[in-house]
Design an enzyme around this catalytic site. Sequence first.
Site, mmCIF file in Angstrom:
data_model
loop_
_atom_site.group_PDB
_atom_site.id
_atom_site.type_symbol
_atom_site.label_atom_id
_atom_site.label_comp_id
_atom_site.label_asym_id
_atom_site.label_seq_id
_atom_site.Cartn_x
_atom_site.Cartn_y
_atom_site.Cartn_z
ATOM 1 N N CYS A 93 -31.151 -20.354 -12.579
ATOM 2 C CA CYS A 93 -32.611 -20.174 -12.608
ATOM 3 C C CYS A 93 -33.286 -21.082 -11.597
ATOM 4 O O CYS A 93 -33.528 -22.259 -11.858
ATOM 5 C CB CYS A 93 -33.142 -20.453 -14.010
ATOM 6 S SG CYS A 93 -34.925 -20.313 -14.092
ATOM 7 N N CYS A 150 -36.554 -22.571 -12.775
ATOM 8 C CA CYS A 150 -36.451 -23.688 -13.727
ATOM 9 C C CYS A 150 -36.006 -24.967 -13.016
ATOM 10 O O CYS A 150 -36.480 -26.046 -13.327
ATOM 11 C CB CYS A 150 -35.416 -23.403 -14.806
ATOM 12 S SG CYS A 150 -35.417 -21.759 -15.447
ATOM 13 N N ASP A 151 -35.044 -24.848 -12.115
ATOM 14 C CA ASP A 151 -34.345 -26.034 -11.613
ATOM 15 C C ASP A 151 -34.577 -26.359 -10.135
ATOM 16 O O ASP A 151 -34.151 -27.407 -9.668
ATOM 17 C CB ASP A 151 -32.833 -25.867 -11.867
ATOM 18 C CG ASP A 151 -32.537 -25.705 -13.347
ATOM 19 O OD1 ASP A 151 -33.239 -26.334 -14.147
ATOM 20 O OD2 ASP A 151 -31.631 -24.938 -13.695
#
Length: 315
Positions: A139, A142-143
């Site tokens: 992701c 997300c990261d």
Amino acid sequence: MSENIEKVECLIIGSGPAGYTAAIYAARADMKPVLYEGMQPGGQLTITTDVENYPGYPDGIMGPEMMENFKKQAVRLGTDVRFGMVTKVDFSKGAPHTVWVDDKHQIEAESVIISTGASAKWLGIESETRLNGSGVSACAVCDGFFYRGMDVAIVGAGDTAAEEASYLSKICNKVYMIVRRDEMRASKAMQHRVMNTPNIEILFNSETDEVLGDMEVEGVRIVNNQTQEKSELAVKGFFVAIGHTPNTAIFKDFIDMDDQGYIITKPDTAKTNVEGVFACGDAQDKIYRQAVTAAGTGCMAALDAERYLSAKGHS
Ligand code: NDP
């Protein structure tokens, strides 16, 4: 172990656009829906940035905000939204169907709507698994933040990979796209975008041999599948964006599925092979997989469930 068995008219499993749309329709039809959010409340859109193709948002909307809106609408209309994971079902004896939440709470549901979506696929190599969470991620949204100003690589050549590469290019110094064929699967518009982003380099005919690093990602070794030549990229982040698997394993003993695990619904309906069990969203759609199509099938599932319950004299 015996605790009170809860009786529910309409149980919805999953909280993406399909589940919440089903909930909105079911609540308005007075079916008193109970919705379990599952492991990723809000579903895949909560790990997306801008959603520009959902009608009704002329300026686009952030995925998490859109899912919060879906939830608010479902709750306002009377859905009982609960945090919890359906871990087991028994659809063998006809309605009411038995469902267990978090392995303990037992529910007898007159109708069940499956909207469990799909999850990211992994390459399946040892180094990817070992370094998951230590530089390996599925992701980017997300990261990606953790690799600000650094070099990263992303595997995949579909719209997800292209979208995530484009997102990473705004945060990171350089983005390598590892593409296994000599062309990309992504839409022409997305291909055009990544090909015209100066800090994205597309490596065609390339496969991941190994993610390098002991405690965290320090690079990736790729192999050119035409020449067998190996080379190393010094990257700190390794993102995998190679598609999804439907989250349908717990239903496999009861519900007809295709060989990839996508639930088969009867033509022009959301009905499964089991009476009183309906399916919608990415759990049954491997072709369109859009928020708007998921919402559309969620609506179908609720309408089919309503008709089923009325025919049985429930509503
Ligand atoms: P796709 O299935 O479309 O693409 C998966 C990609 O991963 C393909 O390029 C595939 O390669 C590659 N791949 C698969 N397995 C491996 C492997 N083991 N090693 C290396 N590469 C691999 O998945 P997406 O998640 O990209 O998209 C799913 C659907 O969602 C699509 O319909 C897409 O259009 C849609 N989508 C739409 C968006 C939008 O409209 N904004 C955004 C994101 C997705 P190959 O091509 O060689 O098979």
